[in-house]
Motif scaffolding. Structure first.
Motif, PDB file in Angstrom:
ATOM      1  N   ALA A  68      10.153 -25.171 -16.585  1.00  0.00           N
ATOM      2  CA  ALA A  68       8.965 -26.227 -15.914  1.00  0.00           C
ATOM      3  C   ALA A  68       8.809 -27.155 -17.652  1.00  0.00           C
ATOM      4  O   ALA A  68       8.818 -28.467 -17.539  1.00  0.00           O
ATOM      5  CB  ALA A  68       7.644 -25.586 -15.937  1.00  0.00           C
ATOM      6  N   ARG A  69       8.959 -26.711 -18.710  1.00  0.00           N
ATOM      7  CA  ARG A  69       8.709 -27.402 -20.084  1.00  0.00           C
ATOM      8  C   ARG A  69       9.737 -28.244 -20.293  1.00  0.00           C
ATOM      9  O   ARG A  69       9.682 -29.322 -20.299  1.00  0.00           O
ATOM     10  CB  ARG A  69       8.463 -26.363 -21.245  1.00  0.00           C
ATOM     11  CG  ARG A  69       7.395 -25.953 -21.193  1.00  0.00           C
ATOM     12  CD  ARG A  69       6.956 -25.042 -22.612  1.00  0.00           C
ATOM     13  NE  ARG A  69       5.650 -24.741 -22.798  1.00  0.00           N
ATOM     14  CZ  ARG A  69       4.590 -25.478 -23.258  1.00  0.00           C
ATOM     15  NH1 ARG A  69       4.878 -26.523 -23.301  1.00  0.00           N
ATOM     16  NH2 ARG A  69       3.435 -24.721 -23.281  1.00  0.00           N
ATOM     17  N   PHE A  70      11.089 -27.516 -19.814  1.00  0.00           N
ATOM     18  CA  PHE A  70      12.058 -28.464 -19.907  1.00  0.00           C
ATOM     19  C   PHE A  70      12.299 -29.598 -19.419  1.00  0.00           C
ATOM     20  O   PHE A  70      12.538 -30.666 -19.601  1.00  0.00           O
ATOM     21  CB  PHE A  70      13.447 -27.435 -19.811  1.00  0.00           C
ATOM     22  CG  PHE A  70      14.628 -28.134 -19.459  1.00  0.00           C
ATOM     23  CD1 PHE A  70      15.576 -28.297 -20.882  1.00  0.00           C
ATOM     24  CD2 PHE A  70      15.365 -28.059 -18.339  1.00  0.00           C
ATOM     25  CE1 PHE A  70      16.831 -28.953 -20.654  1.00  0.00           C
ATOM     26  CE2 PHE A  70      16.452 -28.825 -18.393  1.00  0.00           C
ATOM     27  CZ  PHE A  70      17.244 -29.119 -19.417  1.00  0.00           C
ATOM     28  N   LEU A  71      12.092 -29.212 -17.810  1.00  0.00           N
ATOM     29  CA  LEU A  71      12.336 -30.552 -16.894  1.00  0.00           C
ATOM     30  C   LEU A  71      11.115 -31.376 -17.114  1.00  0.00           C
ATOM     31  O   LEU A  71      11.505 -32.437 -16.848  1.00  0.00           O
ATOM     32  CB  LEU A  71      12.428 -29.895 -15.500  1.00  0.00           C
ATOM     33  CG  LEU A  71      13.403 -30.821 -14.752  1.00  0.00           C
ATOM     34  CD1 LEU A  71      14.905 -30.763 -15.165  1.00  0.00           C
ATOM     35  CD2 LEU A  71      13.155 -30.145 -13.074  1.00  0.00           C
ATOM     36  N   LEU A  72       9.806 -31.039 -17.235  1.00  0.00           N
ATOM     37  CA  LEU A  72       8.906 -32.150 -17.484  1.00  0.00           C
ATOM     38  C   LEU A  72       9.182 -32.981 -18.608  1.00  0.00           C
ATOM     39  O   LEU A  72       9.103 -34.001 -18.483  1.00  0.00           O
ATOM     40  CB  LEU A  72       7.502 -31.292 -17.358  1.00  0.00           C
ATOM     41  CG  LEU A  72       7.033 -31.075 -15.976  1.00  0.00           C
ATOM     42  CD1 LEU A  72       5.879 -30.017 -16.130  1.00  0.00           C
ATOM     43  CD2 LEU A  72       6.795 -32.354 -15.211  1.00  0.00           C
ATOM     44  N   GLU A  73       9.675 -32.286 -19.577  1.00  0.00           N
ATOM     45  CA  GLU A  73      10.172 -33.277 -20.825  1.00  0.00           C
ATOM     46  C   GLU A  73      11.235 -34.412 -20.465  1.00  0.00           C
ATOM     47  O   GLU A  73      11.094 -35.229 -20.837  1.00  0.00           O
ATOM     48  CB  GLU A  73      10.458 -32.336 -22.097  1.00  0.00           C
ATOM     49  CG  GLU A  73      10.046 -32.785 -23.279  1.00  0.00           C
ATOM     50  CD  GLU A  73      10.622 -31.834 -24.408  1.00  0.00           C
ATOM     51  OE1 GLU A  73       9.994 -30.444 -24.390  1.00  0.00           O
ATOM     52  OE2 GLU A  73      11.717 -32.089 -25.230  1.00  0.00           O
ATOM     53  N   LEU A  75      11.842 -35.379 -17.545  1.00  0.00           N
ATOM     54  CA  LEU A  75      11.356 -36.523 -16.662  1.00  0.00           C
ATOM     55  C   LEU A  75      10.561 -37.486 -17.551  1.00  0.00           C
ATOM     56  O   LEU A  75      10.348 -38.691 -17.330  1.00  0.00           O
ATOM     57  CB  LEU A  75      10.340 -35.560 -15.788  1.00  0.00           C
ATOM     58  CG  LEU A  75       9.599 -36.670 -14.773  1.00  0.00           C
ATOM     59  CD1 LEU A  75      10.569 -37.120 -13.828  1.00  0.00           C
ATOM     60  CD2 LEU A  75       8.486 -35.901 -13.793  1.00  0.00           C
ATOM     61  N   GLN A  76       9.662 -37.017 -18.459  1.00  0.00           N
ATOM     62  CA  GLN A  76       8.857 -37.902 -19.279  1.00  0.00           C
ATOM     63  C   GLN A  76       9.993 -39.018 -19.917  1.00  0.00           C
ATOM     64  O   GLN A  76       9.631 -39.914 -20.094  1.00  0.00           O
ATOM     65  CB  GLN A  76       8.003 -37.024 -20.440  1.00  0.00           C
ATOM     66  CG  GLN A  76       7.145 -37.913 -21.075  1.00  0.00           C
ATOM     67  CD  GLN A  76       5.723 -38.240 -20.403  1.00  0.00           C
ATOM     68  OE1 GLN A  76       5.119 -37.269 -19.785  1.00  0.00           O
ATOM     69  NE2 GLN A  76       5.592 -39.446 -20.069  1.00  0.00           N
ATOM     70  N   ASN A  77      10.842 -38.252 -20.381  1.00  0.00           N
ATOM     71  CA  ASN A  77      11.982 -39.290 -21.209  1.00  0.00           C
ATOM     72  C   ASN A  77      12.565 -40.183 -20.161  1.00  0.00           C
ATOM     73  O   ASN A  77      12.555 -41.272 -20.549  1.00  0.00           O
ATOM     74  CB  ASN A  77      13.061 -38.530 -21.985  1.00  0.00           C
ATOM     75  CG  ASN A  77      12.487 -37.682 -22.891  1.00  0.00           C
ATOM     76  OD1 ASN A  77      11.355 -37.927 -23.393  1.00  0.00           O
ATOM     77  ND2 ASN A  77      13.291 -36.352 -23.155  1.00  0.00           N
ATOM     78  N   GLU A  78      12.664 -40.179 -18.992  1.00  0.00           N
ATOM     79  CA  GLU A  78      13.254 -40.830 -18.011  1.00  0.00           C
ATOM     80  C   GLU A  78      12.370 -41.912 -17.776  1.00  0.00           C
ATOM     81  O   GLU A  78      12.519 -42.801 -17.548  1.00  0.00           O
ATOM     82  CB  GLU A  78      13.313 -40.069 -16.428  1.00  0.00           C
ATOM     83  CG  GLU A  78      14.526 -39.252 -16.430  1.00  0.00           C
ATOM     84  CD  GLU A  78      15.825 -40.079 -16.394  1.00  0.00           C
ATOM     85  OE1 GLU A  78      15.834 -40.927 -15.649  1.00  0.00           O
ATOM     86  OE2 GLU A  78      16.935 -39.389 -16.764  1.00  0.00           O
ATOM     87  N   VAL A  79      10.968 -41.388 -17.502  1.00  0.00           N
ATOM     88  CA  VAL A  79       9.909 -42.284 -17.191  1.00  0.00           C
ATOM     89  C   VAL A  79       9.544 -43.343 -18.149  1.00  0.00           C
ATOM     90  O   VAL A  79       9.486 -44.406 -18.181  1.00  0.00           O
ATOM     91  CB  VAL A  79       8.569 -41.273 -17.002  1.00  0.00           C
ATOM     92  CG1 VAL A  79       7.402 -42.330 -16.891  1.00  0.00           C
ATOM     93  CG2 VAL A  79       8.571 -40.930 -15.484  1.00  0.00           C
ATOM     94  N   ASP A  80       9.571 -42.899 -19.767  1.00  0.00           N
ATOM     95  CA  ASP A  80       9.549 -43.698 -20.679  1.00  0.00           C
ATOM     96  C   ASP A  80      10.505 -44.714 -20.827  1.00  0.00           C
ATOM     97  O   ASP A  80      10.099 -45.847 -21.448  1.00  0.00           O
ATOM     98  CB  ASP A  80       9.460 -42.835 -21.962  1.00  0.00           C
ATOM     99  CG  ASP A  80       8.301 -42.081 -22.153  1.00  0.00           C
ATOM    100  OD1 ASP A  80       7.277 -42.219 -21.613  1.00  0.00           O
ATOM    101  OD2 ASP A  80       8.012 -40.991 -23.064  1.00  0.00           O
ATOM    102  N   ASP A  81      11.657 -44.462 -20.385  1.00  0.00           N
ATOM    103  CA  ASP A  81      12.676 -45.392 -20.291  1.00  0.00           C
ATOM    104  C   ASP A  81      12.266 -46.725 -19.224  1.00  0.00           C
ATOM    105  O   ASP A  81      12.985 -47.680 -19.202  1.00  0.00           O
ATOM    106  CB  ASP A  81      13.889 -45.087 -20.107  1.00  0.00           C
ATOM    107  CG  ASP A  81      14.319 -43.893 -21.269  1.00  0.00           C
ATOM    108  OD1 ASP A  81      13.789 -44.262 -22.240  1.00  0.00           O
ATOM    109  OD2 ASP A  81      15.392 -43.235 -21.082  1.00  0.00           O
TER     110      ASP A  81
END
Ligand SMILES: Nc1ncnc2c1ncn2[C@@H]1O[C@H](COP(=O)(O)OP(=O)(O)OP(=O)(O)O)[C@@H](O)[C@H]1O
Ligand SMILES: [Mg+2]
Length: 400
Positions: A68-73, A75-81
């Motif tokens: 969960a931690r790995f994938l949410l991180e 996702l956050q990176n994708e979104v920040d882009d």
């Protein structure tokens, strides 16, 4: 360096990576679960829509939290882009919390810096919704070890429905629940199940090969090159696979084995160190399970320990019971009937602290249970001594 400390750099390259708090940046053994979590649960976020609510379950040490931690991180990176999507993820462990009230207080503290503990429930939830409203956009709340708060609890259907119930507006809250308690899901309140478990993802126990590849990857970075033999890794993986299939357990074995090698001033972690480590970790686990026992379970164990000290084990249930009543006369507690002590002994057998075997009763009737300690005698006495009121009884054990 003084005699009190030791330089362990001959064994460990980066010891930090062997700690529980480390999140791996690669979980190929969980590819299937990560894909489902990404494709079936989280993908709507990239399209500025809230993710589905989801429930991740499986036994301890199966990489649920790590995944969960790995994938949410990620996702956050994708979104920040990308512009135009506002995503906030909140991790909340429910460990040690027995109600949604406590969890809600912690969430408010995490978001505002102030813990509303002591205020009425309504106020606490109002502050939580206000804090969420202030964040806005899409908020994903991960409730880890959610079984702790019980399966009848309102937070599990309230939070996912916060928007439908007009507690928040122009924003979305989704919940990912994580649990290692298999009965939790079955007994979950149907309304909560309905809101929380739109997607369910199971994490089955790791096999020896998977544990070996997890240990290989981890040890490459954590240990000095060639400080760990392949045999040691294979053994740690095999021992953990036979027991719980838990990656946490396998990593613990390897870490402890490394510590034993360092303590002995050896430059390589061997199979022998792994065996020593397994023994040590198991004794620690057993010590913890003895601490967690009820008083009557501890008294039954004390009786058996006292008999073991006099080489009187295996002992029959009446023999254990007779010692048990001797002990309860020394300790300020009520004694219970033999039938119930027998049931406590069976409970102790279930968790591996004692072992009971049926043997024929010879001329005196049918088969009977005989009991003996299944734990290290010293560890058992040490742990039971932590309980102050058992001290005078344990003195009797020392001097039979
Ligand atoms: N596939 C994997 N690759 C690398 N490390 C892993 C993997 N799976 C688990 N681990 C590691 O094993 C340990 C336990 O994993 P994690 O904490 O995610 O388990 P869990 O399923 O959440 O267990 P629990 O139900 O007890 O909370 C952690 O240190 C984690 O980093
Ligand atoms: Mg976890």
């Amino acid at each position: 360096m003084t005699e009190y400390f030791q330089d362990r750099s001959a064994i460990f390259e980066s010891e930090r990576l062997l700690k529980e708090s480390y999140t791996p940046n690669d979980l190929p053994e969980r590819e299937e679960q990560l894909k489902r979590l990404g494709l079936e649960v989280l993908s709507p976020v990239l399209n500025d829509a809230p993710p589905h609510n989801a429930f991740l379950y499986g036994k301890p040490g199966q990489g649920k939290t790590a995944a969960a931690r790995f994938l949410l991180e990620k996702l956050q990176n994708e979104v920040d882009d990308r512009s135009g999507v506002s995503l906030t993820t909140i991790f909340q462990t429910c460990k040690g919390h027995h109600s949604s009230y406590q969890v809600a207080c912690d969430l408010v503290e995490q978001l505002t810096g102030e813990n509303p503990n002591g205020h009425p429930k309504r106020t606490v939830f109002a502050r939580l919704y206000n804090a969420l409203q202030d964040i806005g956009g899409i908020v994903v709340i991960v409730l880890d070890e959610v079984d702790n708060i019980g399966n009848k609890d309102m937070i599990l259907y309230e939070l996912p429905r916060a928007r439908d119930n007009n507690h928040i507006e122009d924003m979305d809250v989704s919940v990912i629940g994580i649990s290692n308690d298999m009965t939790f899901y079955d007994e979950l309140d149907p309304r909560a199940k309905d809101s929380l478990c739109e997607v369910e993802i199971h994490f089955p126990p790791y096999g020896a090969d998977q544990l070996r590849s997890i240990l290989n990857r981890r040890s490459e970075k954590a240990f000095v090159d060639s400080a760990v033999t392949q045999e040691a890794i294979a053994l740690a993986a095999a021992l953990a696979a036979q027991d719980l299939g838990s990656a946490r357990q396998a990593i613990r074995y390897l870490y402890k084995a490394g510590e034993f090698a360092a303590l002995n001033d050896e430059s390589q972690v061997s199979e022998e160190h792994v065996r020593e480590a397994e023994n040590h970790v198991e004794q620690m686990n057993i010590a913890q399970s003895i601490r967690d026992l009820t008083t009557q379970d501890q008294l039954a164990l004390l009786a058996l320990t006292s008999l073991a000290n006099e080489s009187e084990t295996p002992a029959s249930t009446p023999e254990v019971y007779s010692r048990y009543t001797d002990i309860t006369s020394h300790v300020e507690t009520n004694s219970i009937a033999m039938r119930r002590v027998r049931s406590h002994l069976h409970d102790l057998d279930m968790i591996g602290v004692v072992s009971g075997a049926k043997r024929s009763g010879g001329s005196r009737g049918g088969p009977k249970y005989y009991w003996e300690l299944n734990t290290d005698f010293e560890t058992t006495v040490d742990v039971l001594t932590e309980e102050n009121r058992f001290n005078n009884v344990l003195e009797l054990i020392d001097k039979p």
